[in-house]
Write an enzyme that holds these catalytic residues in place. Structure first.
Site, PDB file in Angstrom:
ATOM      1  N   GLU A 283       0.822  -1.210   0.000  1.00  0.00           N
ATOM      2  CA  GLU A 283       0.000   0.000   0.000  1.00  0.00           C
ATOM      3  C   GLU A 283       0.857   1.262   0.000  1.00  0.00           C
ATOM      4  O   GLU A 283       0.398   2.323  -0.421  1.00  0.00           O
ATOM      5  CB  GLU A 283      -0.937   0.002   1.228  1.00  0.00           C
ATOM      6  CG  GLU A 283      -2.389   0.157   0.833  1.00  0.00           C
ATOM      7  CD  GLU A 283      -3.382  -0.005   1.967  1.00  0.00           C
ATOM      8  OE1 GLU A 283      -4.433  -0.582   1.708  1.00  0.00           O
ATOM      9  OE2 GLU A 283      -3.113   0.444   3.090  1.00  0.00           O
ATOM     10  N   HIS A 304       8.126 -26.622  -0.116  1.00  0.00           N
ATOM     11  CA  HIS A 304       7.510 -27.796  -0.738  1.00  0.00           C
ATOM     12  C   HIS A 304       6.279 -27.422  -1.555  1.00  0.00           C
ATOM     13  O   HIS A 304       5.516 -28.270  -1.971  1.00  0.00           O
ATOM     14  CB  HIS A 304       7.185 -28.833   0.345  1.00  0.00           C
ATOM     15  CG  HIS A 304       8.429 -29.282   1.055  1.00  0.00           C
ATOM     16  ND1 HIS A 304       9.095 -30.444   0.757  1.00  0.00           N
ATOM     17  CD2 HIS A 304       9.162 -28.668   2.024  1.00  0.00           C
ATOM     18  CE1 HIS A 304      10.178 -30.543   1.521  1.00  0.00           C
ATOM     19  NE2 HIS A 304      10.247 -29.466   2.298  1.00  0.00           N
ATOM     20  N   LYS A 417     -14.150   0.706  -3.255  1.00  0.00           N
ATOM     21  CA  LYS A 417     -15.079   1.127  -2.201  1.00  0.00           C
ATOM     22  C   LYS A 417     -16.246   1.894  -2.812  1.00  0.00           C
ATOM     23  O   LYS A 417     -17.399   1.701  -2.450  1.00  0.00           O
ATOM     24  CB  LYS A 417     -14.367   2.048  -1.197  1.00  0.00           C
ATOM     25  CG  LYS A 417     -13.432   1.345  -0.263  1.00  0.00           C
ATOM     26  CD  LYS A 417     -12.996   2.318   0.817  1.00  0.00           C
ATOM     27  CE  LYS A 417     -11.912   1.782   1.697  1.00  0.00           C
ATOM     28  NZ  LYS A 417     -11.311   2.794   2.533  1.00  0.00           N
TER      29      LYS A 417
END
Ligand code: PA5
Length: 429
Positions: A283, A304, A417
């Protein structure tokens, strides 16, 4: 104190270039941070040494009350409003904190998603145990946390009645404005302040992190002391500054096409630190169509699953390895038959084996074309964790400024948003 080992970068970036970038760019970025008039959100930089003692006393009092009257604390918040507390809780207690025998409340994090299934399961987990809520939102209007708060508030009010429920609600929000601040003042909730000049992802040393952590019995004074140590030590314009080294190494590697940085930790306790780190760097730096993409892995487990890609996939990776000193007390036993062939490790600590793995992996990755920066710290304690978090915030700010973006805004987060609010209001999608 933290050490940045860049020996795994030098096969890729000549030392003189790195030193030039430290001398010229990192120190110039540091000057812009300390000048005080280039950026708006610099309150986090000096917070550890100037913490409001009255607020700290109130945090201790509130956490003592929560521990007395609650078996569960629900911490509602998203992004910078919960990732720091979760990371520190897991580092200093355990990812299985809630399953451990203890005399502090269980802590559940909510409001960081919109899943009804998750909410239902949390409610089932709380059961009929006594609980309190710490709702954390700087803006006071983030949909995820506001939705969760409405749900938990009505649950509290049903269980305890409106008045008694209010005594179980702790609101951490902007010191002066926002919907949550207004609601908290009107309803008489205990309130804690996020100073106006501290943004979410830089807020772990405010009540955002300190109240939940104190409820888990974590020594928040020592956490702040660690942050203050780092604040003092990093206020250094020399080439030895470990944050300069880290920031400059990342920037030079990015210029070479290493556009993804993998943050690698070596214990499950550190996994959530990776989540906090990703948000901090993602951010702060991902703007103006540039930025290093932050990813995180937990070794040795992820060797793995992701190991193959890291060793031989696209060569646009750099790696930052967190190497924390581990206690030496878990020792490998000797067996009579040596049927697993591991007697050569008898008497050696698990920490020794983990260290060998760190070296083996770093060497393999470097020879496979993935530069490796090591961030070395002492044993994980409140103090070293405080140092570590401050170190990353400081290095991140320097690195973002070096790349030409403002580390403290997040204009891109608004796009989804806005869409989401529009869709929900219209009710058609
Ligand atoms: O770092 C940030 O600023 C963000 O991640 C915020 O913490 C996040 O969006 C939550 O915002 P708020 O605390 O206003 O609810």
């Amino acid at each position: 104190m933290i050490k940045t080992d860049i020996s795994g970068v030098l096969p890729f970036v000549p030392e003189h270039e790195l030193l030039k970038s430290i001398r010229e760019d990192a120190s110039a970025a540091h000057c812009r941070l300390t000048e005080g008039n280039s950026f708006d959100y610099l309150g986090w930089m000096y917070l550890p040494g100037r913490f409001d003692m009255d607020e700290l006393r109130r945090i201790h009092e509130a956490s003592a009350k929560i521990c007395r009257d609650s078996d569960v604390l629900v911490v509602i918040g998203i992004g910078g409003s919960y990732l720091g507390a979760k990371a520190v809780l897991e580092l200093l207690r355990s990812p299985e904190y809630n399953l451990m025998p203890k005399d502090t409340p269980d802590i559940y994090f909510a409001g960081n998603n919109l899943s009804g299934e998750h909410f239902k399961r949390l409610v089932r987990l709380i059961g009929d145990r006594d609980f309190s809520v710490n709702v954390i939102s700087k803006s006071g209007s983030t949909l995820e946390s506001a939705v969760a708060f409405r749900l938990f508030r009505s649950m509290l009010e049903k269980r305890y009645g409106k008045e008694k429920a209010a005594e179980r609600i702790y609101a951490t929000t902007d010191s002066t404005c926002g919907a949550l601040r207004k609601m908290a003042e009107e309803e008489g909730y205990t309130c804690f302040s996020i100073p106006g000049d501290i943004g979410g992802r830089y807020s772990v040393f405010t009540a955002v992190g300190l109240l939940p952590l104190s409820c888990a019995g974590i020594d928040i004074d020592m956490l702040l002391k660690g942050a203050e140590n780092a604040m003092n030590e990093l206020d250094d314009c020399s080439e030895k500054n470990p944050a300069y080294l880290y920031a400059a190494a990342r920037r030079k590697l990015y210029e070479l096409g290493k556009t993804t940085e993998i943050f690698a930790v070596w214990s499950p306790e550190q996994r959530s630190l990776g989540e906090w780190w990703k948000q901090l760097f993602g951010e702060s730096e991902g703007k103006k169509n540039i930025g290093i993409f932050p990813a995180a892995v937990e070794y040795s487990g992820d060797l793995h699953s992701m190991g193959q890609y890291i060793q031989e996939g696209r060569r646009d990776l750099m790696e930052t390895m967190l190497c924390a000193r581990e206690p030496e007390e878990v020792l490998m036993p000797e067996t009579e038959k040596d049927d697993d062939g591991l007697n050569y490790l008898a008497g050696r600590s698990l920490a020794y084996v983990n260290r060998a793995a760190q070296k083996a992996v770093a060497d393999a990755h470097i020879s496979g074309g993935v530069p490796c920066i090591k961030i070395e710290t002492g044993e994980i304690t409140e103090e070293t964790v405080g140092e570590l978090l401050y170190f990353f915030m400081f290095a991140c700010a320097i690195s973002a400024i070096m790349s030409g973006v403002d580390p403290f805004d997040q204009p891109g987060v608004e796009a989804y948003k806005k869409n989401m609010k529009e869709l929900l209001r219209k009710g058609k999608f």
